[in-house]
Each structure stands twice: as C-alpha cells, then as structure tokens.
Design a protein around this motif. Structure first.
Motif, PDB file in Angstrom:
ATOM      1  N   ARG A   1      46.841  -8.514   2.786  1.00  0.00           N
ATOM      2  CA  ARG A   1      47.450  -8.560   1.464  1.00  0.00           C
ATOM      3  C   ARG A   1      47.618 -10.004   0.979  1.00  0.00           C
ATOM      4  O   ARG A   1      47.363 -10.308  -0.190  1.00  0.00           O
ATOM      5  CB  ARG A   1      48.799  -7.835   1.502  1.00  0.00           C
ATOM      6  CG  ARG A   1      49.462  -7.723   0.137  1.00  0.00           C
ATOM      7  CD  ARG A   1      50.644  -6.755   0.174  1.00  0.00           C
ATOM      8  NE  ARG A   1      51.633  -7.154   1.157  1.00  0.00           N
ATOM      9  CZ  ARG A   1      51.904  -6.476   2.272  1.00  0.00           C
ATOM     10  NH1 ARG A   1      51.237  -5.357   2.547  1.00  0.00           N
ATOM     11  NH2 ARG A   1      52.826  -6.875   3.119  1.00  0.00           N
ATOM     12  N   GLU A   2      48.027 -10.892   1.866  1.00  0.00           N
ATOM     13  CA  GLU A   2      48.183 -12.297   1.488  1.00  0.00           C
ATOM     14  C   GLU A   2      46.843 -12.925   1.122  1.00  0.00           C
ATOM     15  O   GLU A   2      46.750 -13.724   0.186  1.00  0.00           O
ATOM     16  CB  GLU A   2      48.828 -13.066   2.633  1.00  0.00           C
ATOM     17  CG  GLU A   2      50.310 -12.740   2.842  1.00  0.00           C
ATOM     18  CD  GLU A   2      50.890 -13.500   4.007  1.00  0.00           C
ATOM     19  OE1 GLU A   2      50.132 -14.270   4.645  1.00  0.00           O
ATOM     20  OE2 GLU A   2      52.094 -13.339   4.285  1.00  0.00           O
TER      21      GLU A   2
ATOM     22  N   PHE B   1      44.122 -11.378  -0.059  1.00  0.00           N
ATOM     23  CA  PHE B   1      43.680 -10.880  -1.357  1.00  0.00           C
ATOM     24  C   PHE B   1      44.462 -11.546  -2.484  1.00  0.00           C
ATOM     25  O   PHE B   1      43.890 -11.951  -3.499  1.00  0.00           O
ATOM     26  CB  PHE B   1      43.843  -9.358  -1.422  1.00  0.00           C
ATOM     27  CG  PHE B   1      42.738  -8.592  -0.765  1.00  0.00           C
ATOM     28  CD1 PHE B   1      41.436  -8.685  -1.226  1.00  0.00           C
ATOM     29  CD2 PHE B   1      42.986  -7.775   0.322  1.00  0.00           C
ATOM     30  CE1 PHE B   1      40.405  -7.980  -0.615  1.00  0.00           C
ATOM     31  CE2 PHE B   1      41.970  -7.065   0.947  1.00  0.00           C
ATOM     32  CZ  PHE B   1      40.677  -7.172   0.470  1.00  0.00           C
ATOM     33  N   ALA B   2      45.778 -11.660  -2.312  1.00  0.00           N
ATOM     34  CA  ALA B   2      46.603 -12.280  -3.349  1.00  0.00           C
ATOM     35  C   ALA B   2      46.239 -13.737  -3.542  1.00  0.00           C
ATOM     36  O   ALA B   2      46.267 -14.252  -4.670  1.00  0.00           O
ATOM     37  CB  ALA B   2      48.089 -12.144  -2.979  1.00  0.00           C
TER      38      ALA B   2
ATOM     39  N   LEU C   1      47.916  -5.775   8.038  1.00  0.00           N
ATOM     40  CA  LEU C   1      48.035  -5.363   6.645  1.00  0.00           C
ATOM     41  C   LEU C   1      48.651  -6.468   5.798  1.00  0.00           C
ATOM     42  O   LEU C   1      48.167  -6.778   4.704  1.00  0.00           O
ATOM     43  CB  LEU C   1      48.869  -4.086   6.548  1.00  0.00           C
ATOM     44  CG  LEU C   1      49.071  -3.514   5.146  1.00  0.00           C
ATOM     45  CD1 LEU C   1      47.723  -3.170   4.519  1.00  0.00           C
ATOM     46  CD2 LEU C   1      49.987  -2.300   5.176  1.00  0.00           C
ATOM     47  N   SER C   2      49.715  -7.086   6.290  1.00  0.00           N
ATOM     48  CA  SER C   2      50.347  -8.162   5.519  1.00  0.00           C
ATOM     49  C   SER C   2      49.416  -9.357   5.398  1.00  0.00           C
ATOM     50  O   SER C   2      49.370 -10.020   4.357  1.00  0.00           O
ATOM     51  CB  SER C   2      51.664  -8.580   6.177  1.00  0.00           C
ATOM     52  OG  SER C   2      51.428  -9.118   7.473  1.00  0.00           O
TER      53      SER C   2
END
Length: 814
Positions: A416-417, A419-420, A412-413
C-alpha cells in the motif's frame, strides 16, 4: 560453486577454451543468460514437436511454443529453489489467465483497445511491488498480446489454455532440473561485506587511539577498503533495472540496509576528533568496540543466512549499555568539571590559563557525538539484518499464518505504501506505466484497423522499445528496424531456400533462440532483435509457410509498432530521464528538509517540556520523505538505463542521490535522540532554541533551494557557511545548565549540543554537494534555454515577412 567447475549447478558448454570461457563469464556472470538460452533452445522445439507433429494441433502448438519460450527466456527468478518454484508457478497461473483475457478481448475493436490499456497499465504499474513482478511484466504482457492479436472464437479458449499450460509445464522443468542457477543474492553478499569492512575500519580506529603513529598505515588501509565496500554495495544496488526488493520480509529488510550503510560510511568519513580527556576517550572506545562487535556479528549472520540461538541479542544489549553509559558518563562528568573554577579571561593580557566548562563540554562531546551517531545507525542495521534472517528461517506454517518477527511491517502495508508513493505526477514509474499502456493499446487498435495479417508483430515491435524513454526511443527504433532488416536479410533467404526442407528449419530454430537469449550478455540489441526476427520467421514458417511475404510483413509491422511507441512516448514523457530525475530530486530534497525541520522543532520543544509535540506530523513527514526516496530510486535507475550521452558526471548524480538518504536518516537520528529525553526543567533555553531553529531554517532552506534549482526553478544556492551562528547562545545556555548541576538539565544540554552537531553535519554535506548542485542546475538551465530557442525558431506556417527575409514581427516592405 565448487572448484574445478564440479557441482554447484555449473554447465559445461563443450570443451570451450579457458580464455573464451573466462571472457563469457566476464560478460555473463554465473552464465545465467547462457543457461536461459540453452533451456529455451531445447524446450521450445521439443514442445513444438510434441504439439504440432505429435498431436497435429497448430492452434495448441502456437501457444505451447511461445509459452515455453517466454516463460523460460524472458524471466528468471532468483533466491532459494523453493522461492523460484513458487514464483514460476504463480507466473504460469497469471499468464494463463492473461491468455483467456486476451482471447475474450480480441473479439471487439473498442473492447480490445480499452481492455488492453487497463491490463497493460495494471501489469506495468504493479511492478513497483517487487522486482520479481517487474521482471515478469514482459511475460505477462506477451501472454495477453498473443491471443488478442491473433484472434479466435470463444471455443478456442481451451486450446489456448492447454497450449500455454504445456509451455508453462516445460518452463517448470527447466527451472528445477535443467542447470538450475546456484543461489546467489548479490545484494546480501555486498551488504555483508560492506558491514564487515566498516567494522574493520572502526576496529582500526580503536587500535590507533593509544598510539596513532604506530597504526597509521593500518588505518589508511582499513579506510580505503571500507570506502570500496560501500561503493561496491552502491553499484550492486543500482546495477539492476528494478529496485531489488519484493514483498517478502527478508528482501525488504535487506534493501533498507543500503541507505543505512551509505550513511554509516558518511558518518565514519568525518575524521574522529580527540577530546584530550582520558575518560572521554575510554568511553568513546568502549562504545566503538560494542559497535564493532555488533556490526561484525551482523555481517556474519547476513552472509551465512542461518538462524542462531540468540541472534544478535547479546551484542545489541552490549551496544545499548555502552551507548547509555556514554550518555550517563557525560552527564556525570560535565557537572564536576563545572565546579572547577575557570581562570578569569583577561582579553587584554593574553589567553586564558585554563579551559572553562563549556570548552570542556565541546571538547568531550565532539568524539561522543560521532560515537553516538554510529551506534544509532549500526543498531538500525542490526535490526534489519535480524528481521531478514529471522523471516527467511520461518517455518511454512508461520509463513502461511502471516506471523512476522517483532518490529516488521506486513506485506499488505508495504504494498500500500509503495502504490501510494508512486501516485504522483513526478513518478517515473507512473509515467512509464501510462506510456506503455497507451502504446500497447494504440498498437493493437492500429493493427486491427489496418488489417495486417500478423497483428501480433505490431505489438511485439512496440514491446521492444518500451524499455527506454522517449529520448532513447528514437535510437531504439533505429536499432530495432536495423535488427529487423538484418534478421530478414539472413532469415528470409534461408526460409526460401529451405522451405522444402523443414528438418533444417527445426535445426535453425534453437540457434536463433540462443542468439536472442544471449542478447543481454554477449550480443547487442540489434543482434538480439535480428535473432528474434529469425525466431518468428522460422516459427511461422514451420506452422504457416509464406516465403518472402512473411519477412516483408514483419518489417512493416515492427516499423509501425516502433512508430506508435515513439509517438506515445513523446506525448507522455517529452523531456527524458534527466529532466524527470531533476523533478524527483526536487521533491526528495524538499520532503527530506521538511522532515528534518520538523524533527528539530520537536527537539527544541522538548528542551523545556517533556511533551511529544508534533509526533503525528513527524510521522507524516517521514512517510512523505520515504515515498519521495522510492520515486527517486526509480528515476535514478531510469537515468542509468537511458541510452545516449549523460550530461552530468555519474559521480555527481550519485552524490545527490546519496545526500537525500543521508538527509532523511539524519532526521531519524534527531528524532531518536529526543525520544529518550526525560522531563527538562525550565531553565531559560529560549534564546538557544531560537538560534537552533534559525540554524535549522538556514540548513533546510538551502536543501529546498537546491532542489528547486535542480528542477529548473531558480539558481543554485550559495555556498553554505562552514559553522552555524548558534554557538554563542547555545554555549551560554549549556553553561547555565552545567552551573545548575541538575541531571536532567545536563542531559538536555548534551542533546542540544548533539542536535546542533547534526545540523553542522548537514552543512558539511551541503559543502560536499555544492559543486554537483551547481553543475546540475547549470545543465538544466542550458537544456531549457535550448528548448526555448528551438520553439522560438520554429513556426508553422512561416509568416510572409519571414519568407521574404525580413525579421519576424517587422512591418512589411512597401
């Protein structure tokens, strides 16, 4: 695979001559494309026969045939069979949902355009999460485009779902039972080979230490082989259109190896200096041998991909002990040297008769700096390999519970990274996602507004040209239309002549599917497009015979789809992949330079106090540098895939991309260097610290200027000086620490010298990429100048003075 072609899942396409088979294997490694083509050629007609002839349901037959074709021909998951089955099952479920959404969205025009844009963008942009998802985007979009363009009432959803599910079941049979591809992970194999060859180079250096002349030839051979291994790893990594990673722990860890192995090759490329001191040479050789042992065991573990009782623990422990022993020995050795009085330096009478302590320090720390750097990066390589292998060997229960090896991040992290990182105006992936979503949405709306009978082909024509940017799209449009014409010229007469013989059409269908499947390996894009045209002509002739009109509609629809894609591509990406690569390089070099500057500032602050000042900002700088590196990877792959002549040599562009990774990892090394520092007493290092900061500012400013030049924001920076000005003040501070004789003071002195050596390494890197930076900046200026002249020479409408032959802007003739 076994010898003689037996076992190993190899296929035997008849008794093909050995030369032809070798040629095919050269164009299609592992016969992967041939496997997919044969599977689809067998399954698609079979599913079509069961649903159309057996069940008598044309509405189910359309989705069953296209489902088996798309899920078998356009996607191929790699890795172990368990991962392939899981990936194929997830794709079947996702495409079934897409089929329902397409049926619902195709009922209203305004809803069709809006929902198509949102779904297409989500599908395309989510490809940054993993290469498997990126490779499945065509199948996902196809599953949505088919029902949204063919239309149908709400009660048709069950028939659509049943048809697609039948096609998905057939694709699952193909993946598991029909010539499954042997497990092949090229990146893992190339990474293991590169690590083994680099270890061989280090071992050859150790063998050369006692007698360089006796082992000179062996060292040259080891150096050449190690450089070839790193080059092959780089080619394997950039040889795919998508970054070869997924959300699994194992794949993420393997991908992180690439930058680290490239940096290790750069560190070893620096010629090992000899200190002339037997004790120093012995300590460096001991560290090298510990590094060799860990690197060799890491390569073997990655290649075998099996768990061992202790993993790499013993080898890591030995390297850490050797590394700590190297630092401690430097601390104990140098103060004793400082007690030896140096001969007075009489500048007028001749050279000094004995070296001073500072000279001894520099002579000893040169080789030890290289050993310390390579031990740091090899320790990081071993950590990633340990995570990769341990994650792969986890039990199903541990995977379900999300238990991860120590030191690893969560899926998940990581997502998220990623996508960011791509939510940036210079993200190539974001540009492509917006362009593809707008093109598909516009194509679907135009198809419905024009009332074309087979609106699906408009969208399929748009899909055919979304693989390249706007500059390459014009070429793809020509090839797509040429392929369509060829397919029509070949297919339409056959259909017209064989319309009364449906059996022959059934026999023609698998041949056309094989032609499409072999496009990426043997045939060209035009031939593949022609084959796709014939496949559609045959499929719809079997389901709805229409004769010549079908071919004419196909040409009209695909031409419209290509035009829509070209217009949208020009709007969203008017400058092409090269310009986008320059902008992303500017961001990556700038972020890497800021990360290095922050690491050096923190290190200088720790020279006089044990306070981890700036650690939070350092973490932010590192995250920004990693995000820029991810965007650069995608831009570089887009540049490699772009059709047309490249304005820059590929070696120059690769050198710039590698420089970004080396810059970021050097900042990691500086951070690690000071993470082990203890309390340093106040000892008047302010002057040396200012000199190091000034040198760091000079180094990082050069990289930032180079980045701006690559983006067209100025001229290329001048050639950097060969050696920083920091030497005098730094050596004076180091000598003061040695005379003081305290252990912490000497440790700080060693780290200050090593930090200055890291900056000097960056200056050598600047000298290596100075030529590529100048060439790329000059090319950018030429392109911008050409664009300005083009805009200045084109006016619409033309002014009367220009039509009369007068110079634009001059007063009218009387």
């Amino acid at each position: 695979m076994t010898r003689g072609g037996r076992g190993g899942g190899r296929i035997h396409p008849g008794r093909a001559p050995g030369g032809a088979l070798r040629w095919l294997r050269g164009r299609d490694p592992g016969l992967a494309a041939l496997r997919r083509a044969l599977r689809a050629a067998i399954l698609t007609p079979s599913v079509l026969a069961v649903t159309y002839v057996g069940l008598g349901r044309p509405d189910i037959a359309v989705f069953a045939a296209f489902g088996s074709l798309v899920l078998t021909l356009f996607v191929d998951f790699g890795g172990p069979m368990r991962e392939r089955i899981a990936g194929q099952a997830a794709l079947i479920l996702a495409t079934t949902v897409m089929t329902c959404l397409g049926t619902l969205a195709g009922r209203t025009l305004w809803l069709t355009g809006t929902v198509t844009f949102v779904i297409a963008f989500c599908v395309l942009f989510s490809g940054i999460v993993s290469s498997a998802l990126a490779g499945a985007t065509t199948s996902l979009l196809f599953a949505y485009i088919l029902p949204v363009t063919l239309g149908g009432p709400l009660h048709a959803i069950p028939a659509h779902v049943i048809g697609w599910a039948l096609g998905g079941a057939a694709s699952m049979i193909a993946v598991t039972l029909m010539w499954p591809v042997p497990v092949s992970e090229p990146l893992r194999a190339s990474g293991a080979r590169a690590c083994a060859l680099l270890a061989g180079r280090l071992r050859a250096e150790v063998d050369c230490a006692p007698d360089p002349a006796a082992h000179d030839h062996a060292l040259e051979t080891a150096v050449r082989q190690a450089e070839e291994g790193v080059s092959d790893l780089r080619k394997t990594f950039y040889g795919t259109p998508y970054r070869p990673t997924g959300l699994s722990l194992s794949s993420r860890a393997v991908v992180r190896l690439v930058d680290q192995v490239i940096w290790l090759g750069s560190v070893l490329h620096q010629d090992p200096r000899r200190s002339g001191d037997p004790l120093s040479e012995l300590l460096v050789c001991e560290t090298k041998m510990a590094t060799v042992e860990l690197l060799e065991h890491s390569a073997a573990l990655l290649h075998a991909d099996v768990s061992v009782p202790h993993g790499l623990g013993p080898q890591v422990t030995r390297l850490e002990q050797a590394r700590a022993g190297l630092e401690e020995s430097m601390l104990g050795l140098l103060p004793r040297r400082s007690a030896v009085p140096a001969a007075p330096a009489d500048r007028g009478s001749g050279p000094a008769t004995a070296p001073g302590p500072t000279d001894a320090l520099i002579g000893s720390l040169g080789p030890s700096f290289r050993a310390q750097s390579m031990s740091f990066v090899v320790r990081a390589i071993a950590g990633n390999i340990q995570i990769a292998v341990t994650a792969r060997q986890r039990s199903g229960r541990d995977r379900l519970l999300g238990r991860r090896p120590p030191g690893s991040d969560s899926a998940l992290s990581s997502a998220r990274e990623r996508f960011a990182a791509h939510l940036s105006r210079n993200s190539v992936w974001l540009h492509n996602s917006l362009r593809g979503a707008a093109a598909l949405s516009l194509a679907v709306v135009v198809a419905h507004l024009t009332g074309l009978g087979h609106a699906f082909w408009v969208a399929s024509g748009t899909l055919a040209v979304l693989r390249s940017n706007a500059v390459g799209t014009g070429q793809t449009v020509q090839r797509a239309l040429l392929g369509t014409v060829l397919g029509f010229v070949v297919g339409a007469p056959l259909i017209l002549a064989l319309g009364a013989r449906p059996v022959v059409l059934w026999l023609l269908l698998p041949l056309a599917i094989i032609l499409v499947g072999m496009e990426t390996a043997v045939t060209a894009f035009t031939a593949g497009q022609a084959g796709f045209t014939v496949v559609l002509l045959v499929l719809f002739s079997i389901l709805h015979p229409e004769g010549w009109q079908l071919g004419l509609v196909r040409i009209e629809d695909v031409a419209l789809g290509c035009a829509v894609s070209l217009v949208v591509g020009l709007l969203f990406w008017p400058l092409g992949a090269a310009a986008a690569l320059g902008r992303v390089l500017c961001d990556a070099l700038g972020d890497g330079a800021r990360y290095l500057r922050g690491a050096v500032v923190t290190g200088v602050a720790l020279c006089d106090r044990a306070r981890a000042s700036g650690s939070a900002s350092g973490d932010d700088d590192r995250r920004r540098a990693l995000a820029s590196a991810r965007r650069l990877d995608d831009a570089f792959r887009e540049y490699l895939a772009e059709r047309g002549t490249k304005r820059l040599a590929l070696a120059d562009v690769t050198a710039l991309v590698d420089a970004v990774a080396i810059l970021r990892l050097t900042a990691d090394a500086v951070t690690d260097l000071w993470s082990r520092a203890g309390h340093a007493p106040e000892n008047g290092r302010a002057e040396a610290g200012h000199e190091i900061l000034d040198s760091c500012q000079s180094v990082t400013s050069w990289f930032e200027s180079a980045g701006r030049a690559l983006a067209g924001g100025g001229a290329a920076p001048g050639r950097p000086p060969s050696r920083p000005v920091v030497d005098a003040a730094l050596y004076e501070s180091v000598s003061r620490d040695l005379r003081a004789g305290s252990e912490q003071g000497t440790a700080t002195a060693v780290r200050m010298v090593w930090m200055a050596d890291h900056l000097d390494t960056m200056r050598r890197l600047q000298a290596e990429i100075d030529g590529p930076v100048r060439a790329a900046a000059a090319s950018t200026r030429r392109q911008r100048g050409r664009g300005r002249r083009l805009r200045a020479g084109v006016t619409w409408p033309r002014p009367p003075a220009a039509r009369a032959g007068a110079r634009p802007g001059s007063p009218p003739r009387g």
